[in-house]
Design an enzyme around this catalytic site. Structure first.
Site, PDB file in Angstrom:
ATOM      1  N   ARG A  53       0.855  -1.183   0.000  1.00  0.00           N
ATOM      2  CA  ARG A  53       0.000   0.000   0.000  1.00  0.00           C
ATOM      3  C   ARG A  53       0.892   1.235   0.000  1.00  0.00           C
ATOM      4  O   ARG A  53       1.768   1.362   0.859  1.00  0.00           O
ATOM      5  CB  ARG A  53      -0.931  -0.010   1.214  1.00  0.00           C
ATOM      6  CG  ARG A  53      -1.888  -1.191   1.229  1.00  0.00           C
ATOM      7  CD  ARG A  53      -2.697  -1.240   2.518  1.00  0.00           C
ATOM      8  NE  ARG A  53      -3.648  -0.152   2.623  1.00  0.00           N
ATOM      9  CZ  ARG A  53      -4.925  -0.223   2.251  1.00  0.00           C
ATOM     10  NH1 ARG A  53      -5.389  -1.337   1.717  1.00  0.00           N
ATOM     11  NH2 ARG A  53      -5.726   0.803   2.413  1.00  0.00           N
ATOM     12  N   TYR A  66     -13.090   9.381  12.444  1.00  0.00           N
ATOM     13  CA  TYR A  66     -12.295   8.234  12.868  1.00  0.00           C
ATOM     14  C   TYR A  66     -10.924   8.214  12.204  1.00  0.00           C
ATOM     15  O   TYR A  66     -10.070   7.393  12.544  1.00  0.00           O
ATOM     16  CB  TYR A  66     -13.023   6.914  12.554  1.00  0.00           C
ATOM     17  CG  TYR A  66     -13.378   6.746  11.097  1.00  0.00           C
ATOM     18  CD1 TYR A  66     -12.454   6.270  10.180  1.00  0.00           C
ATOM     19  CD2 TYR A  66     -14.653   7.062  10.643  1.00  0.00           C
ATOM     20  CE1 TYR A  66     -12.783   6.123   8.841  1.00  0.00           C
ATOM     21  CE2 TYR A  66     -14.985   6.924   9.315  1.00  0.00           C
ATOM     22  CZ  TYR A  66     -14.054   6.443   8.422  1.00  0.00           C
ATOM     23  OH  TYR A  66     -14.378   6.296   7.090  1.00  0.00           O
ATOM     24  N   GLY A 108      -4.270   9.876   3.245  1.00  0.00           N
ATOM     25  CA  GLY A 108      -5.006  10.955   2.657  1.00  0.00           C
ATOM     26  C   GLY A 108      -5.978  10.519   1.566  1.00  0.00           C
ATOM     27  O   GLY A 108      -6.460   9.413   1.525  1.00  0.00           O
ATOM     28  N   LYS A 199     -15.661  -1.975  -4.463  1.00  0.00           N
ATOM     29  CA  LYS A 199     -15.866  -2.242  -3.044  1.00  0.00           C
ATOM     30  C   LYS A 199     -16.200  -0.953  -2.303  1.00  0.00           C
ATOM     31  O   LYS A 199     -15.636   0.102  -2.593  1.00  0.00           O
ATOM     32  CB  LYS A 199     -14.614  -2.881  -2.433  1.00  0.00           C
ATOM     33  CG  LYS A 199     -14.264  -4.230  -3.047  1.00  0.00           C
ATOM     34  CD  LYS A 199     -12.961  -4.781  -2.475  1.00  0.00           C
ATOM     35  CE  LYS A 199     -12.597  -6.112  -3.132  1.00  0.00           C
ATOM     36  NZ  LYS A 199     -11.303  -6.646  -2.638  1.00  0.00           N
ATOM     37  N   LEU A 302       2.477  -4.604   3.318  1.00  0.00           N
ATOM     38  CA  LEU A 302       3.395  -3.579   3.805  1.00  0.00           C
ATOM     39  C   LEU A 302       2.842  -2.228   3.395  1.00  0.00           C
ATOM     40  O   LEU A 302       2.065  -2.137   2.437  1.00  0.00           O
ATOM     41  CB  LEU A 302       4.794  -3.773   3.203  1.00  0.00           C
ATOM     42  CG  LEU A 302       5.473  -5.114   3.458  1.00  0.00           C
ATOM     43  CD1 LEU A 302       6.718  -5.248   2.594  1.00  0.00           C
ATOM     44  CD2 LEU A 302       5.841  -5.252   4.927  1.00  0.00           C
ATOM     45  N   ASP A 527      20.966 -10.041  47.088  1.00  0.00           N
ATOM     46  CA  ASP A 527      20.897 -11.495  47.249  1.00  0.00           C
ATOM     47  C   ASP A 527      21.274 -11.928  48.665  1.00  0.00           C
ATOM     48  O   ASP A 527      20.630 -12.807  49.252  1.00  0.00           O
ATOM     49  CB  ASP A 527      21.827 -12.162  46.237  1.00  0.00           C
ATOM     50  CG  ASP A 527      21.868 -13.672  46.396  1.00  0.00           C
ATOM     51  OD1 ASP A 527      20.809 -14.306  46.222  1.00  0.00           O
ATOM     52  OD2 ASP A 527      22.954 -14.203  46.715  1.00  0.00           O
TER      53      ASP A 527
END
Length: 556
Positions: A53, A66, A108, A199, A302, A527
């Site tokens: 991407r 959001y 964006g 989509k 990625l 200790d």
């Protein structure tokens, strides 16, 4: 038998290095274009990454609640964003040399970038090198005007973000008008004969648009659309809360309250959406349970942000700059190794829904729907905000220069510093620390009544042994012949101050040896005395002084 810590660490590093499957080496007259061609890019958990991407811009012509904080975000200056030729060079590397099959352009809003169509055309040329799909994720506001040219340029798929079918609610969610333009873009996409199904991405938020779930489903009755319901995800300043999240199983229950649905196979094993179809409807519906369902095991994607930062996990804060190496003249081979190093650090899975909501992540608009090993940082000179009206702040990205981590190379890998060219001098270091014991333990030590024996003498020997063994404990430290080690203890009413002094004649300093001596001496005191007080606290371990190196240091 236990292995020394440094061996364990390096075994783990070796295990987690990325795996390549090599086919052959390609050569050319230009060193920068000579690339190794593996069949695929695979991380240390065996996941093949063939989906990239690329965010083209941080700007957007909407202000979805959001995605973007209400007051906007600090944008990077134009010169710090990837230029068209840089985008194409990186895309070519990922496709031709690293086996990427799918590229999605994001933002964006990618279509606010004037050269978006040309970038699609440039990417289309990579189909000869194995690229199978070029897609774009858009808010659809101006898509209707450019979809024809985009398809002619080689675009294969479109995802349109739309969270309501009511104009007034659209304006409330996006803080802008434009519902009719978006819906018109959907119609234009259906007419454009795209190779892949159009989509629609719908983020479902309880109390805001969960009452429109069935209306979105009904869009698929007569249209070959794929409506994908996405769980509301937390990003910086988007006012996420668990109560606002409407989980995928509740969305399905809402749909089943009216319709019968059948399950459909995924288009690709790594697809995040679970697909269904209402009986008799033309289109499909999908569910992306980003928060309630874990699909990390099949992750194949990625992300490259608009500023050139590579992000290997959507919910991770780790980024590595690819822009800076591009502009510094790195060869293709060097950039490939940098990508390899970044991917080798990808975790097996993200932290889970609750932990993600409590962690820091960038606003979604700056990610592009990126352990920073990048040698760059971004600083804001002006607290300017994006208002969608053009260039804003004067942020600068620059190399860390003198602040560069000395044990991290330019690929982001850990390495031992080469000290062969440094001068041999007398080196000295002084470190100190304190252990708060309480008055009872102090009394036992002073009267030599601790059952295990002489506490301070034993702690002194332990500190000396530890300083001598520092390179076996701290994996990137050099083994040094130490000429003197001494430890002093200052016993107070309720605490003991430990001081360690180390000297050598060598090419590197002994700060770590002094700090290690203090640490182990303090642990030895704990200790030996823990039977008397288990709530003792070791604190304030620090370097006091170092001399003999390139620069001296002293705490006043």
């Amino acid at each position: 038998m236990l292995l020394p810590l440094n061996q364990l660490l390096f075994k783990d590093i070796a295990k987690r290095y990325i795996t390549y499957s090599w086919t052959h080496f390609s050569t050319s007259s230009s060193a920068s274009s000579s690339t190794v061609k593996p069949r695929f890019l695979q991380d240390s958990f065996g996941r093949k990454h063939d989906y990239l991407r690329i965010s083209l811009t941080e700007r957007c012509n909407l202000r979805c609640s959001y995605c973007m904080p209400e007051n906007g975000v600090i944008l990077s200056p134009k010169e710090s964003l990837l230029q068209r030729d840089e985008i194409i060079r990186l895309a070519k590397l990922f496709v031709a040399s690293l086996g990427v099959k799918k590229i999605k352009l994001t933002g964006g809003e990618p279509l606010v970038r004037s050269d978006c169509i040309q970038i699609v055309a440039d990417l289309t040329a990579l189909k000869a090198s194995g690229l199978l799909n070029i897609g774009i994720t858009t808010n659809g506001l101006v898509l209707g005007r450019s979809i024809k040219k985009l398809v002619e340029s080689g675009l294969d798929s479109v995802n349109i973000s739309l969270d309501t079918l009511r104009p007034e609610k659209f304006e409330f969610i996006t803080r802008r008008k434009g519902f009719s333009a978006v819906f018109n873009s959907i119609e234009r996409c259906l007419e454009a004969d795209l190779p892949k199904t159009v989509k629609i991405n719908c983020v479902v938020m309880r109390g805001l648009n969960d009452d429109e779930i069935l209306s979105f489903v009904e869009l698929t009755q007569h249209k070959k659309l794929e409506v994908r319901f996405i769980e509301y995800m937390p990003f910086d300043d988007n006012k996420w809360s668990y109560g606002k999240m409407f989980p995928a199983h509740e969305i399905m229950a809402t749909i089943k309250s009216k319709y019968e649905v059948k399950s459909l196979p995924k288009d690709h094993p790594s697809d995040t959406a679970q697909l269904f179809q209402v009986n008799g409807f033309q289109g499909k519906i999908g569910f992306i349970g980003s928060m309630t369902q874990n699909f990390c095991g099949a992750c194949n994607r990625l992300r490259i942000a608009a500023n050139g930062n590579l992000k290997v996990c959507l919910f991770g804060s780790e980024e590595v700059s690819l822009r800076d190496p591009l502009r510094s003249g790195w060869s293709d081979q060097e950039i490939i190794k940098l990508i390899q190093s970044a991917l080798s650090k990808k975790r097996e899975r993200h932290a889970g829904a609750i932990n993600i909501s409590k962690s820091t992540n960038k606003p979604m608009i700056l990610i592009g729907g990126m352990f920073s090993t990048s040698p760059s940082t971004t600083t804001s000179k002006k607290n300017d905000k994006s208002d969608g009206k053009g260039d804003v702040s004067e942020n600068e990205s620059q190399l860390l220069d003198g602040n560069q981590l000395s044990h991290i190379n330019k690929y982001g890998d850990a390495e031992m510093v080469d000290i062969s060219d440094k001068k041999v001098t007398q080196r000295f270091a002084h470190a100190s620390g304190t252990i708060s014991t309480g008055s009872k333990v102090i009394s036992l030590i002073k009267n030599n009544q601790v059952k295990k024996g002489d506490v301070l003498s034993t702690a002194r020997i332990a500190g000396i042994l530890a300083a001598k063994s520092t390179s076996n404990l701290i994996p990137l430290c050099h083994p040094l012949p130490l000429t003197k080690i001494s430890l002093d203890f200052t016993v107070r009413e309720t605490e003991i101050e430990v001081n360690c002094f180390v000297t050598t004649i060598n090419r590197t300093g002994v700060e770590m040896e002094a700090l290690t001596g203090v640490s182990i001496a303090a642990l030895t005191i704990y200790d030996m005395c823990k039977s008397a007080n288990k709530s003792m606290v070791i604190k304030d371990i620090k370097l006091i002084q170092k001399t003999g190196g390139k620069s001296d240091y002293h705490v006043d």
